[in-house]
Write a protein that holds these residues in place. Sequence first.
Motif, short mmCIF file in Angstrom:
data_model
loop_
_atom_site.label_atom_id
_atom_site.label_comp_id
_atom_site.label_asym_id
_atom_site.label_seq_id
_atom_site.Cartn_x
_atom_site.Cartn_y
_atom_site.Cartn_z
N ARG A 176 0.83 -1.21 0.00
CA ARG A 176 0.00 0.00 0.00
C ARG A 176 0.87 1.26 0.00
O ARG A 176 0.55 2.24 -0.69
N ASP A 177 1.97 1.24 0.75
CA ASP A 177 2.86 2.39 0.76
C ASP A 177 3.45 2.62 -0.62
O ASP A 177 3.54 3.76 -1.10
N TYR A 178 3.88 1.56 -1.27
CA TYR A 178 4.43 1.67 -2.62
C TYR A 178 3.40 2.30 -3.57
O TYR A 178 3.71 3.24 -4.31
N GLU A 207 1.58 7.88 -20.08
CA GLU A 207 1.66 8.29 -18.68
C GLU A 207 1.25 7.19 -17.72
O GLU A 207 1.86 7.00 -16.67
N ASP A 208 0.23 6.41 -18.07
CA ASP A 208 -0.24 5.40 -17.15
C ASP A 208 0.77 4.28 -16.94
O ASP A 208 0.68 3.56 -15.94
N HIS A 209 1.74 4.15 -17.84
CA HIS A 209 2.78 3.12 -17.67
C HIS A 209 3.70 3.46 -16.49
O HIS A 209 4.42 2.59 -16.01
N HIS A 210 3.68 4.72 -16.08
CA HIS A 210 4.50 5.12 -14.94
C HIS A 210 3.81 4.85 -13.60
O HIS A 210 4.44 4.96 -12.54
N ARG A 211 2.54 4.52 -13.64
CA ARG A 211 1.77 4.40 -12.41
C ARG A 211 2.22 3.19 -11.59
O ARG A 211 2.31 2.08 -12.11
N PRO A 212 2.52 3.38 -10.30
CA PRO A 212 2.88 2.24 -9.44
C PRO A 212 1.65 1.43 -9.09
O PRO A 212 0.70 1.94 -8.49
N ARG A 213 1.64 0.17 -9.48
CA ARG A 213 0.49 -0.70 -9.24
C ARG A 213 0.78 -1.64 -8.08
O ARG A 213 1.87 -2.20 -7.98
N ALA A 214 -0.20 -1.83 -7.24
CA ALA A 214 -0.02 -2.73 -6.10
C ALA A 214 0.40 -4.12 -6.56
O ALA A 214 1.23 -4.78 -5.92
N GLU A 215 -0.14 -4.57 -7.70
CA GLU A 215 0.18 -5.91 -8.20
C GLU A 215 1.66 -6.06 -8.52
O GLU A 215 2.23 -7.15 -8.43
N MET A 217 4.30 -4.54 -6.93
CA MET A 217 5.07 -4.76 -5.71
C MET A 217 4.75 -6.12 -5.11
O MET A 217 5.64 -6.80 -4.57
N GLU A 218 3.51 -6.55 -5.20
CA GLU A 218 3.14 -7.87 -4.71
C GLU A 218 3.91 -8.95 -5.46
O GLU A 218 4.49 -9.87 -4.86
N ALA A 219 3.95 -8.85 -6.79
CA ALA A 219 4.67 -9.82 -7.60
C ALA A 219 6.16 -9.77 -7.31
O ALA A 219 6.83 -10.81 -7.23
N PHE A 220 6.69 -8.57 -7.16
CA PHE A 220 8.13 -8.42 -6.87
C PHE A 220 8.50 -9.12 -5.57
O PHE A 220 9.47 -9.90 -5.53
N LEU A 221 7.76 -8.87 -4.51
CA LEU A 221 8.09 -9.49 -3.23
C LEU A 221 7.91 -11.00 -3.27
O LEU A 221 8.70 -11.74 -2.66
N GLU A 222 6.92 -11.46 -4.01
CA GLU A 222 6.75 -12.91 -4.17
C GLU A 222 7.93 -13.52 -4.91
O GLU A 222 8.42 -14.61 -4.55
N GLN A 223 8.43 -12.85 -5.93
CA GLN A 223 9.58 -13.35 -6.68
C GLN A 223 10.86 -13.30 -5.84
O GLN A 223 11.72 -14.18 -5.95
N VAL A 224 10.99 -12.28 -5.01
CA VAL A 224 12.14 -12.23 -4.10
C VAL A 224 12.10 -13.41 -3.14
O VAL A 224 13.13 -14.03 -2.84
N ASP A 225 10.90 -13.75 -2.68
CA ASP A 225 10.75 -14.93 -1.82
C ASP A 225 11.18 -16.20 -2.56
O ASP A 225 11.95 -17.01 -2.02
#
Length: 254
Positions: A176-178, A207-215, A217-225
């Motif tokens: 949510r912070d992201y 412009e919308d390609h710059h928008r930070p999407r919750a999905e 960051m969720e995918a990123f953290l899952e991949q880091v795991d």
Amino acid sequence: MLWLDLEGAVNVRDVGGIPTDDGEKITRGRLLRSDNLQNLSPADVTYLVDHVRLSTVVDLRSPAEVAAEGPAPLTRLGHITHVNHSLLPEHGFDATAEALLVRRKREEERFPGDPSCAHYLGYVEERPDSIVAALRAVNRSPGAALVHCAAGKDRTGVVVAFALTVAGARREDVIRDYAATGERLHLILDRLRSSPTYASSVDSVPEDHHRPRAETMEAFLEQVDKRHGGVLGVLGSNGFTDDELDALRRRLRT
């Protein structure tokens, strides 16, 4: 989180107040995140120094960006510690067109379907040293530490997500912070368009390609795991010790 409304930066917030997994909260006045600090007004500087008690600035931009933008108002204050830890590969920002194409292809292979997630995984794989160094700078700061890049969205988003995870923030709140940066996206892009350093890259995609999407960051953290044993796995395998983890957790929570 607490937004800071400054005259010369538009994506500044204190992550204090974010809940942790044991029912506590991240402490205010310890970690701030921001977009570029080049245009801070004298009133902004006074507020950050006297009210926020800022003592350390962690700049995640590349050396080429720093050189192109020149000194920022806070760099003129000798009692503020400034450190620069780029999350891009060497020569990443001013790479040749051919090198950029190679990097883009590598990122598409790294995580097809979400270029931003692929980009963030690149930070972890190519510059974990900078992530570790940035967190060490936050740890050592006697007062508030502020982490920033150009937009305060991607590079800053990854380092702050790592810090909040170490501190025990709930994953949904890290995400949510992201995504909160999206609330200021139009203002951020307008600022970047006003800079010769960033103007051309801003409008190279919709412009919308710059928008930070919750999905993302969720995918990123899952991949880091999955790929690296989680945030603590990345940090531990790159020299961030258990004592440093404990110190950062205490710093952001007490």
